[in-house]
Design a protein around this motif. Structure first.
Motif, PDB file in Angstrom:
ATOM      1  N   ASP A   1       0.823  -1.212   0.000  1.00 55.24           N
ATOM      2  CA  ASP A   1       0.000   0.000   0.000  1.00 55.24           C
ATOM      3  C   ASP A   1       0.854   1.258   0.000  1.00 55.24           C
ATOM      4  O   ASP A   1       0.390   2.319  -0.414  1.00 55.24           O
ATOM      5  CB  ASP A   1      -0.923   0.013   1.220  1.00 55.24           C
ATOM      6  CG  ASP A   1      -2.038  -1.029   1.111  1.00 55.24           C
ATOM      7  OD1 ASP A   1      -2.280  -1.508  -0.008  1.00 55.24           O
ATOM      8  OD2 ASP A   1      -2.629  -1.365   2.145  1.00 55.24           O
ATOM      9  N   ASP A   2       2.095   1.163   0.493  1.00 58.54           N
ATOM     10  CA  ASP A   2       2.991   2.312   0.536  1.00 58.54           C
ATOM     11  C   ASP A   2       3.950   2.352  -0.648  1.00 58.54           C
ATOM     12  O   ASP A   2       4.796   3.236  -0.725  1.00 58.54           O
ATOM     13  CB  ASP A   2       3.818   2.285   1.830  1.00 58.54           C
ATOM     14  CG  ASP A   2       2.951   2.418   3.071  1.00 58.54           C
ATOM     15  OD1 ASP A   2       1.901   3.091   2.980  1.00 58.54           O
ATOM     16  OD2 ASP A   2       3.313   1.836   4.112  1.00 58.54           O
TER      17      ASP A   2
ATOM     18  N   TYR B   1       1.121   4.006  -5.384  1.00 56.93           N
ATOM     19  CA  TYR B   1       1.014   5.449  -5.608  1.00 56.93           C
ATOM     20  C   TYR B   1       0.610   5.740  -7.056  1.00 56.93           C
ATOM     21  O   TYR B   1      -0.309   6.531  -7.320  1.00 56.93           O
ATOM     22  CB  TYR B   1       2.361   6.103  -5.280  1.00 56.93           C
ATOM     23  CG  TYR B   1       2.533   7.515  -5.759  1.00 56.93           C
ATOM     24  CD1 TYR B   1       1.920   8.587  -5.103  1.00 56.93           C
ATOM     25  CD2 TYR B   1       3.324   7.788  -6.873  1.00 56.93           C
ATOM     26  CE1 TYR B   1       2.102   9.890  -5.550  1.00 56.93           C
ATOM     27  CE2 TYR B   1       3.515   9.084  -7.319  1.00 56.93           C
ATOM     28  CZ  TYR B   1       2.901  10.141  -6.660  1.00 56.93           C
ATOM     29  OH  TYR B   1       3.077  11.422  -7.111  1.00 56.93           O
TER      30      TYR B   1
ATOM     31  N   ARG C   1       7.347  11.552  -5.769  1.00 59.23           N
ATOM     32  CA  ARG C   1       5.927  11.707  -5.433  1.00 59.23           C
ATOM     33  C   ARG C   1       5.485  13.167  -5.509  1.00 59.23           C
ATOM     34  O   ARG C   1       4.849  13.705  -4.602  1.00 59.23           O
ATOM     35  CB  ARG C   1       5.618  11.090  -4.081  1.00 59.23           C
ATOM     36  CG  ARG C   1       6.035   9.609  -4.032  1.00 59.23           C
ATOM     37  CD  ARG C   1       5.281   8.802  -3.027  1.00 59.23           C
ATOM     38  NE  ARG C   1       5.742   7.409  -3.052  1.00 59.23           N
ATOM     39  CZ  ARG C   1       5.138   6.403  -2.438  1.00 59.23           C
ATOM     40  NH1 ARG C   1       4.034   6.630  -1.742  1.00 59.23           N
ATOM     41  NH2 ARG C   1       5.618   5.183  -2.523  1.00 59.23           N
TER      42      ARG C   1
ATOM     43  N   ARG D   1       2.989  14.960  -6.839  1.00 57.77           N
ATOM     44  CA  ARG D   1       1.663  14.589  -7.338  1.00 57.77           C
ATOM     45  C   ARG D   1       1.229  15.445  -8.528  1.00 57.77           C
ATOM     46  O   ARG D   1       0.695  14.934  -9.508  1.00 57.77           O
ATOM     47  CB  ARG D   1       0.623  14.670  -6.224  1.00 57.77           C
ATOM     48  CG  ARG D   1       0.835  13.673  -5.094  1.00 57.77           C
ATOM     49  CD  ARG D   1      -0.265  13.804  -4.054  1.00 57.77           C
ATOM     50  NE  ARG D   1      -1.557  13.397  -4.572  1.00 57.77           N
ATOM     51  CZ  ARG D   1      -2.020  12.154  -4.534  1.00 57.77           C
ATOM     52  NH1 ARG D   1      -1.291  11.183  -4.001  1.00 57.77           N
ATOM     53  NH2 ARG D   1      -3.213  11.865  -5.022  1.00 57.77           N
TER      54      ARG D   1
ATOM     55  N   LEU E   1      -2.999   7.329  -8.531  1.00 61.42           N
ATOM     56  CA  LEU E   1      -3.098   8.509  -9.390  1.00 61.42           C
ATOM     57  C   LEU E   1      -3.837   8.183 -10.695  1.00 61.42           C
ATOM     58  O   LEU E   1      -4.622   9.000 -11.192  1.00 61.42           O
ATOM     59  CB  LEU E   1      -1.702   9.055  -9.701  1.00 61.42           C
ATOM     60  CG  LEU E   1      -0.931   9.700  -8.539  1.00 61.42           C
ATOM     61  CD1 LEU E   1       0.362  10.325  -9.057  1.00 61.42           C
ATOM     62  CD2 LEU E   1      -1.766  10.749  -7.828  1.00 61.42           C
TER      63      LEU E   1
ATOM     64  N   ASP F   1       5.636   2.508  -4.546  1.00 52.99           N
ATOM     65  CA  ASP F   1       5.498   3.401  -5.698  1.00 52.99           C
ATOM     66  C   ASP F   1       4.416   2.892  -6.643  1.00 52.99           C
ATOM     67  O   ASP F   1       3.690   3.672  -7.267  1.00 52.99           O
ATOM     68  CB  ASP F   1       6.833   3.514  -6.439  1.00 52.99           C
ATOM     69  CG  ASP F   1       7.815   4.450  -5.744  1.00 52.99           C
ATOM     70  OD1 ASP F   1       7.407   5.153  -4.799  1.00 52.99           O
ATOM     71  OD2 ASP F   1       9.000   4.466  -6.145  1.00 52.99           O
TER      72      ASP F   1
ATOM     73  N   ASP G   1       3.254  14.458 -11.581  1.00 51.22           N
ATOM     74  CA  ASP G   1       2.978  13.074 -11.957  1.00 51.22           C
ATOM     75  C   ASP G   1       1.589  12.924 -12.562  1.00 51.22           C
ATOM     76  O   ASP G   1       1.390  12.131 -13.493  1.00 51.22           O
ATOM     77  CB  ASP G   1       3.130  12.151 -10.747  1.00 51.22           C
ATOM     78  CG  ASP G   1       4.577  12.034 -10.287  1.00 51.22           C
ATOM     79  OD1 ASP G   1       5.477  12.356 -11.092  1.00 51.22           O
ATOM     80  OD2 ASP G   1       4.798  11.635  -9.122  1.00 51.22           O
TER      81      ASP G   1
END
Length: 256
Positions: free
Chosen positions: A5-6, A11, A126, A128, A15, A8, A131
């Motif tokens: 869950d943590d 992540y 990260r 955001r 997104l 990349d 990205d």
């Protein structure tokens, strides 16, 4: 080591879900995407990083170990069921995904650290905002053939058709409505309109395995290719149960 869950990968998938407006099915497994058989002959299903059914889209996030040797991940002294070490097996399975996913009518997008804001070791910073901009561009990339297929699929749904898994894996789109069935071959904009039209007719001929008169074979093309596909006379197309559809540049569908 952090949790998935943590990671990349999580992540990036999060997104993508934000951009697409649909929650991903993570680590999804398809019956037709399988690894090599083990000692007992069993073949495990291979997961994909993320699948969005509503968009018929798969995203694979491939970190550095997918493109270059990394001993920590490759375990070169340990063989897998494929008879090679983990790094070589990873490359084999990535290639299998690259082939099988599009062959089953799904769009595949591969995201790598270099596509986003990352450092020299492939770790994401990260960022955001940056990205999201990069992912929007990646997810929006599609060929004109994909545009034609997506537009025609949307039109079919509005007309009461239900897309189904194609009987032939190379069919672009198959749909049913009651006892009716459509087998569709699509083409996008091309510089070789005549050649591509002839190829498309040949592809439809190879897929004429249904003898029921309520099965029709459909060629869907952009406006620029209408003249090329119309060269086959109407009476021949009717004998072969071939219908022609045009997808205009502004994504309207009309039967020719």
């Amino acid at each position: 080591m952090g949790s998935r869950d943590d990671s990349d990968e999580a992540y990036v998938v999060g997104l993508c879900s934000q951009v697409l407006g649909e929650t991903a099915l993570t680590q999804h497994k398809f019956d037709w995407l399988q690894g090599d058989p083990g000692a007992g002959g069993r073949r495990a299903r291979l997961p994909v990083d993320a699948y969005w059914p509503g968009h018929r889209l798969v995203v694979e996030y491939r970190e550095l170990q997918h493109d270059q040797p990394v001993p920590h991940f490759d375990k070169p002294d340990r063989l897998t069921v494929s008879g090679v070490h983990r790094g070589e097996q990873r490359a084999l399975y990535d290639a299998r995904r690259d082939t099988e996913i599009p062959a089953h009518g799904l769009r595949l997008i591969v995201v790598r650290p270099a596509d986003l804001d990352s450092d020299g070791r492939g770790r994401l910073r990260r960022n955001r905002e940056a990205d999201v901009v990069a992912l929007k561009a990646l997810l929006a990339l599609r060929s004109d053939e994909e545009r034609v297929v997506d537009t025609f699929r949307t039109w079919l749904l509005a007309e009461g058709w239900t897309p189904v898994d194609p009987t032939d894996r190379w069919t672009d789109l198959e749909a049913v409505r009651g006892e009716e069935r459509l087998i569709c071959e699509a083409k996008g904009r091309t510089g070789e309109k005549g050649i591509d039209a002839d190829v498309a007719y040949g592809q439809l001929l190879r897929r004429m395995t249904y003898q029921e008169p309520r099965t029709r074979y459909t060629l869907v093309v952009p406006s620029s290719s209408v003249g090329a596909v119309m060269r086959v006379p109407a009476h021949v197309r009717e004998l072969l149960r071939i219908d022609l559809y045009e997808v205009t540049d502004d994504d309207l569908v009309r039967q020719l």
